[in-house]
Write an enzyme that holds these catalytic residues in place. Structure first.
Site, short mmCIF file in Angstrom:
data_model
loop_
_atom_site.label_atom_id
_atom_site.label_comp_id
_atom_site.label_asym_id
_atom_site.label_seq_id
_atom_site.Cartn_x
_atom_site.Cartn_y
_atom_site.Cartn_z
N GLY A 182 1.10 -4.12 9.78
CA GLY A 182 1.40 -4.77 8.36
C GLY A 182 2.56 -4.97 7.69
O GLY A 182 2.88 -4.10 8.04
N ARG B 200 18.17 -2.75 6.66
CA ARG B 200 19.71 -2.94 6.45
C ARG B 200 20.14 -1.64 6.52
O ARG B 200 21.56 -1.37 6.33
CB ARG B 200 19.59 -3.29 4.96
CG ARG B 200 20.62 -2.86 3.94
CD ARG B 200 20.73 -3.63 2.04
NE ARG B 200 21.13 -3.40 1.74
CZ ARG B 200 22.04 -1.99 1.00
NH1 ARG B 200 21.17 -1.48 1.27
NH2 ARG B 200 23.16 -2.39 0.08
N SER C 8 1.82 1.58 15.06
CA SER C 8 3.41 0.88 14.94
C SER C 8 3.66 2.20 15.72
O SER C 8 4.80 2.64 17.18
CB SER C 8 3.95 0.32 14.39
OG SER C 8 3.77 -0.59 13.06
N ASP D 150 -0.65 1.51 3.17
CA ASP D 150 -2.20 3.01 3.00
C ASP D 150 -1.55 4.62 2.86
O ASP D 150 -2.70 4.72 2.06
CB ASP D 150 -2.63 2.41 4.88
CG ASP D 150 -3.23 1.11 5.25
OD1 ASP D 150 -3.36 0.53 3.78
OD2 ASP D 150 -3.30 0.79 6.40
N MET E 18 -6.40 -2.39 -0.82
CA MET E 18 -6.56 -2.53 0.96
C MET E 18 -6.03 -0.82 1.05
O MET E 18 -6.39 -0.10 0.02
CB MET E 18 -5.12 -2.64 1.30
CG MET E 18 -5.51 -4.18 1.52
SD MET E 18 -3.94 -4.30 2.29
CE MET E 18 -4.87 -6.33 2.64
N GLU F 91 -11.16 -0.47 0.94
CA GLU F 91 -12.07 -1.80 1.58
C GLU F 91 -12.62 -0.67 2.57
O GLU F 91 -13.48 -1.43 2.96
CB GLU F 91 -10.71 -2.04 2.20
CG GLU F 91 -9.55 -1.61 2.42
CD GLU F 91 -8.74 -2.03 3.83
OE1 GLU F 91 -8.73 -3.12 3.50
OE2 GLU F 91 -7.82 -1.93 3.91
O1 F6P Z 1 -1.90 -1.57 7.32
C1 F6P Z 1 -1.94 -2.17 6.03
C2 F6P Z 1 -3.35 -3.09 6.09
O2 F6P Z 1 -2.69 -3.91 4.57
C3 F6P Z 1 -4.41 -2.10 5.39
O3 F6P Z 1 -4.54 -1.90 4.10
C4 F6P Z 1 -5.71 -3.30 5.62
O4 F6P Z 1 -6.54 -3.18 5.20
C5 F6P Z 1 -4.77 -4.28 7.23
O5 F6P Z 1 -3.33 -4.38 7.54
C6 F6P Z 1 -4.95 -5.42 6.67
O6 F6P Z 1 -4.45 -6.18 8.22
P1 F6P Z 1 -4.09 -7.82 8.22
O7 F6P Z 1 -2.92 -8.00 7.04
O8 F6P Z 1 -3.83 -8.27 10.59
O9 F6P Z 1 -5.40 -8.79 7.90
#
Ligand code: F6P
Length: 323
Positions: free
Chosen positions: A11, A21, A105, A127, A169, A222
């Site tokens: 993400g 950069r 990652s 996160d 999230m 979430e």
């Molecule tokens: O890991 C970052 C994040 O934004 C999480 O908070 C969320 O659950 C997930 O990625 C969403 O993933 P995607 O962008 O693949 O929908």
């Protein structure tokens, strides 16, 4: 080390561009060559490598997202995929890789490093669930976006004497929800680490209503069992239990967009430069982060598949202040 490559994966997080950069310019300052890899590990497997110059990363420090593009790549989880990646790196004469991203990652980074190719990670995810950095790149911006939404919702909640559930999230980590709750003055927070039932929430809301609150804000992670969908369904069935009329707002990917805050730009600049310094001193198989306000490296083996715990003290603070 003479030639390194840099990629962003998983993400995206505000501040990734500042890290790209910093990696590029720190490496160029040492007289090294830098390749950018498009779309994370998927681009690495496909050979989407291209030489970067100091000008390639001009004017990006203030931009959200990642100019390299990002992806989640199931093929890289296979040994065949990683072998193909190693072939691409060898073909381009790359002898070190910087991976800017979160848990998944860094798992990829660890797997590649374990195959004998030097990799250094940069802790970046909204996160803030990654072991190896007290704060990861993107968290501060995501938190401020959540706060702006909460502040706005409070206004309309007050006008209508309503309660709002705001889902943020964070995957299985409650950090964003807890911090948004403390900073946003929420009436309650729901996080995966400390479960709370819909019945308990209903009780708290009706008590808040009886105490004369004009509005109530609940910040819900979430990843919590009682997430916004579960709570919305419960309160649909038990309309009168909360006292307040109730609405649900899911912030979702809004939190990942927008310009990085000053904090994220500075953190990303420091961690990007630290990744290059780490490779320069021959260290690899680690993630660069900030621990107790100091730059630190942590072995990827201690990072992968772990989750940073949330602070019980902050959860207690949220409980005390929500009265
Ligand atoms: O890991 C970052 C994040 O934004 C999480 O908070 C969320 O659950 C997930 O990625 C969403 O993933 P995607 O962008 O693949 O929908």
């Amino acid at each position: 080390m003479k030639t390194i490559a840099v990629l962003t994966s998983g993400g995206d997080a505000p501040g990734m561009n500042a890290a790209i950069r910093a990696v590029t310019r720190s490496a160029l300052a040492l007289g090294w060559q830098v390749y950018r890899i498009r779309h994370g590990y998927a681009g690495l497997i496909e050979g989407a490598l291209e030489a970067f110059t100091a000008r390639s990363v001009g004017g990006i420090i203030q931009q959200g997202g990642t100019v390299l593009g990002s992806a989640r790549c199931p093929a890289f989880m296979t040994e065949a995929g990683r072998r193909q990646a190693l072939r691409q790196l060898a073909q381009h004469g790359v002898d070190g890789l910087v991976v800017i991203g979160g848990n998944g990652s860094q798992a990829g980074a660890q797997a590649l490093d374990a195959m004998g190719f030097p990799v250094v990670g940069v802790a970046s995810t909204i996160d803030n669930d990654l072991v190896g950095s007290d704060v990861t790149i993107g968290v501060d911006t995501a938190l401020n976006i959540a706060l702006e939404a909460i502040d706005r919702l409070k206004i309309t909640a007050s006008s209508h004497n309503r309660a709002f559930l705001v889902e943020v999230m964070g995957r299985k980590c409650g950090y964003l929800a807890l911090m948004a709750g403390v900073a946003g003055g929420a009436e309650f927070v729901v996080i995966p680490e400390i479960e709370i039932t819909p019945e308990q929430i209903a009780r708290e809301l009706s008590e808040a209503y009886r105490r004369g609150k004009k509005h109530a804000i609940g910040v819900v992670a979430e990843g919590a069992r009682s997430n916004a969908a579960v709570l919305a369904a419960y309160f649909h069935e038990h309309k009168d239990e909360a006292g307040f009329d109730l609405r649900v707002t899911t912030l979702g990917h809004v939190q990942r967009g927008g310009a990085p805050t000053a904090y994220d730009r500075i953190l990303a600049s420091r961690l990007g430069a630290a990744a290059v310094a780490t490779l320069a001193r021959g260290e690899h198989g680690v993630v660069c982060g900030i621990i107790a306000s100091r730059l630190a490296t942590t072995p990827l083996t201690e990072v992968v598949d772990k989750q940073k715990p949330i602070s019980p003290e902050l959860f207690e603070l949220a409980r005390v202040l929500e009265q």
